[in-house]
Design an enzyme around this catalytic site. Structure first.
Site, PDB file in Angstrom:
ATOM      1  CB  CYS A 124      -1.040  -0.280   1.274  1.00  0.00           C
ATOM      2  SG  CYS A 124      -1.869   1.391   1.703  1.00  0.00           S
ATOM      3  CB  CYS A 127       0.370   1.770   4.588  1.00  0.00           C
ATOM      4  SG  CYS A 127      -1.218   0.927   4.183  1.00  0.00           S
TER       5      CYS A 127
END
Length: 269
Positions: free
Chosen positions: A30, A33
């Site tokens: 991600c 993230c």
């Protein structure tokens, strides 16, 4: 429903009974993230134990992600008393997260901070700054306290006051922070030389001396008197300084309420 892992029970559910725990649900693939993670880690380090950060890799803990209905990542949850009580989804900016944290986890105010607020409201800036300097020496880096310190110390210690204006403090009130900067830069600039005897220049200098001594009331009395005689004194610079001082004190401050009408009448004649 499957029970959470023992690590999650210990590090989040049980721990959150003694200190708020922020859980960052993330995954290695991600992109957002990877942006958010370091920001949260930096904020957690700055929090100095006021709250703790736990990272949960949803690839390694899929059951935990399903249990807490993590459908999109990054997903940040705040746990207090063993329960998820607040959170946000997505990679917010550091300033946005700080504002969210201030609402979600209010900072307990010390007796010194409350006393400094009272002193500042009474116009006793120097004494307020001294108390807030003790807070800073003790390691307190609350954005509200940093901004209040900058406002209180700008007259007596402009260099340190400007140093206290970090991004977190500025984000609390950008307009007030800009007024602090303007006032601080003026205080740090060399005083203009008086080439000839001039009572107006002398009163202007006395106003700066009063301000540096932590007596804004005396400074405003002198300066507004000058503006009543010449509204464009120092080509409007003095009027700008007065406006900045009103902003630093606050528009509801007793001195602002006392002098602002005289100031407006002087500069708008």
């Amino acid at each position: 429903m499957r029970k959470p892992s023992q690590d999650f029970i210990r590090d989040v559910l049980e721990k959150s009974h003694t200190v708020p725990v922020l859980v960052d649900f993330w995954a290695p693939w991600c992109g957002p993230c990877r942006i958010l993670g370091p920001v949260l880690e930096r904020l957690a380090a700055r929090a100095a134990g006021r709250w703790e950060l736990v990272k949960v890799n949803t690839e390694e803990e899929p059951e935990l992600a399903r249990q807490y209905e993590i459908y999109s990542i990054p997903d940040v949850r705040l746990f207090v008393g063993g329960q998820s009580v607040d959170g946000f989804v997505g990679a917010l900016s550091e300033g946005q997260i700080e504002q969210w944290l201030q609402k979600a986890i209010p900072i307990p105010r010390s007796a010194r901070y409350k006393e400094a607020e009272r002193l500042f409201a009474e116009g006793k800036c120097k004494k307020a700054a001294e108390l807030l300097a003790q807070e800073r020496a003790a390691g307190v880096r609350d954005p509200d306290a940093s901004l209040l310190y900058a406002r209180a110390a700008i007259c007596s210690n402009p260099k340190e006051a400007l140093e206290a204006l970090g991004p977190d403090a500025v984000s609390q009130d950008p307009q007030v922070a800009e007024a602090v900067r303007e006032l601080g830069q003026a205080l740090l600039s060399p005083s203009p030389s008086e080439e000839k005897a001039d009572s107006r220049l002398s009163r202007d200098r006395q106003g700066w001396e009063a301000l540096r001594d932590g007596r804004p009331e005396a400074a405003l009395e002198l300066w507004i008197g000058l503006l009543e005689e010449e509204r464009n004194f120092r080509e409007g610079e003095l009027a700008r300084i007065c406006r900045a001082l009103f902003q630093v004190l606050g528009w509801r401050h007793a001195l602002t309420e006392r002098f602002s009408r005289r100031f407006s009448a002087a500069v708008h004649v």
